[in-house]
Design an enzyme around this catalytic site. Sequence first.
Site, mmCIF file in Angstrom:
data_model
loop_
_atom_site.group_PDB
_atom_site.id
_atom_site.type_symbol
_atom_site.label_atom_id
_atom_site.label_comp_id
_atom_site.label_asym_id
_atom_site.label_seq_id
_atom_site.Cartn_x
_atom_site.Cartn_y
_atom_site.Cartn_z
ATOM 1 N N ASP A 1 -11.292 2.923 3.991
ATOM 2 C CA ASP A 1 -11.650 1.499 3.904
ATOM 3 C C ASP A 1 -13.171 1.311 3.898
ATOM 4 O O ASP A 1 -13.661 0.215 3.609
ATOM 5 C CB ASP A 1 -11.053 0.720 5.088
ATOM 6 C CG ASP A 1 -9.706 0.083 4.730
ATOM 7 O OD1 ASP A 1 -9.445 -0.130 3.527
ATOM 8 O OD2 ASP A 1 -8.928 -0.217 5.655
ATOM 9 N N GLN B 1 -4.624 -1.195 9.655
ATOM 10 C CA GLN B 1 -4.487 -2.522 9.053
ATOM 11 C C GLN B 1 -5.066 -3.603 9.962
ATOM 12 O O GLN B 1 -4.752 -3.655 11.148
ATOM 13 C CB GLN B 1 -3.001 -2.809 8.752
ATOM 14 C CG GLN B 1 -2.758 -4.124 8.064
ATOM 15 C CD GLN B 1 -3.376 -4.204 6.661
ATOM 16 O OE1 GLN B 1 -3.315 -3.253 5.897
ATOM 17 N NE2 GLN B 1 -3.993 -5.335 6.351
ATOM 18 N N LYS C 1 0.837 -1.209 0.000
ATOM 19 C CA LYS C 1 0.000 0.000 0.000
ATOM 20 C C LYS C 1 0.870 1.257 0.000
ATOM 21 O O LYS C 1 0.600 2.201 -0.733
ATOM 22 C CB LYS C 1 -0.942 -0.016 1.218
ATOM 23 C CG LYS C 1 -2.051 -1.054 1.084
ATOM 24 C CD LYS C 1 -2.847 -1.235 2.374
ATOM 25 C CE LYS C 1 -3.827 -2.394 2.223
ATOM 26 N NZ LYS C 1 -4.560 -2.713 3.468
#
Length: 313
Positions: free
Chosen positions: A130, A104, A60
């Site tokens: 997200d 994460q 990422k």
Amino acid sequence: MESTETAAARRLDGKVVAEAIRESLKPRIARFSASAGRPPGLGILLAGDDGGSEIYVRNKVRACEALGIRADLQRLPAEASLDEVMAIVAGFNAADAVDGVLVQSPLPPGMGADAEQQVFDAIDPAKDVDGFNPVNVGRLVQNRPALAPGTPSGIIELLERNGIPIEGRRAVVIGRSDIVGKPMAALLLHRHATVTICHSRTRDLPAVASTADILVAAIGRPGFVTADFVKPGATVIDVGTSRMTDRDRVAALFGRDSPRLEVIERRGATVVGDVHPGVAAVAGALTPVPGGVGPLTIAMLLSNTVRAAEARR
Ligand code: NAP
């Protein structure tokens, strides 16, 4: 490798679509940077030492930097407290140069079973790239503008950019997770598919699945979706990513001459989807694993970051 496994079905290449998405973001990033006097920024928090998470986060960060998005990576040790995570999230929420916030998964188990939900609840919805904050989940369900999760959004991009019609078609999603199955069903529904969601208690799963024009498998069981799940000509999207290290199990799925055995030799594991290789002979179109859905997830994270940056100005 994938070409033999998807012999009859058209191969839906996620890398090609991901590249097209990244290209379309470049002028927007340039415009934003020129007018804001800074690049779009993504704050990433990695807590603990999960090997898979290390790789995902590294990918990422690289993807951000390659495109001119500033990635601000903060790390915490596995024994860190939930309060420490919350403090970093609060810092990202408050920082003007941070447009997107990503924590994460998974968080270290010591933080407690509902730690992730608490953290997602704490992320500013305007920076929730997200799409896991309940505000964005609610907006998605109501078909209002929302930051939607990357994996199902990427699948919609893949379908649309490959000219696969959704409106009026029957879609079956196997899996009902908050990050894939449920948002996938909502996105398909909003594009006027007739959607069925299946899960581990669904009766006669192959019969239900084989009604689908578009079948999405998001289960996490290698090769689970066999040819009898698939209507001839259907589009099959394989979300599953299971690491397999056992040569015999891989050979049983893909054959003794599969190049995957050599991949295990070289790298210690091969990444296998939920869809059995025999489906390629029945499906009309099929995503490979790897190289299908995976690259789209990161591309949509970048896309959401740019969108959040533009919306905040
Ligand atoms: P998850 O939270 O574990 O959910 C799995 C779903 O599959 C659950 O809804 C479960 O049903 C269902 N399921 C399990 N066994 C089943 C069975 N025998 N029959 C029917 N349904 C069954 O997984 P997830 O996070 O959605 O991820 C699914 C897979 O996608 C994993 O392999 C994951 O690694 C992969 N993934 C890939 C990407 C990517 O970028 N490529 C992104 C996200 C996830 P119940 O709800 O009844 O338990």
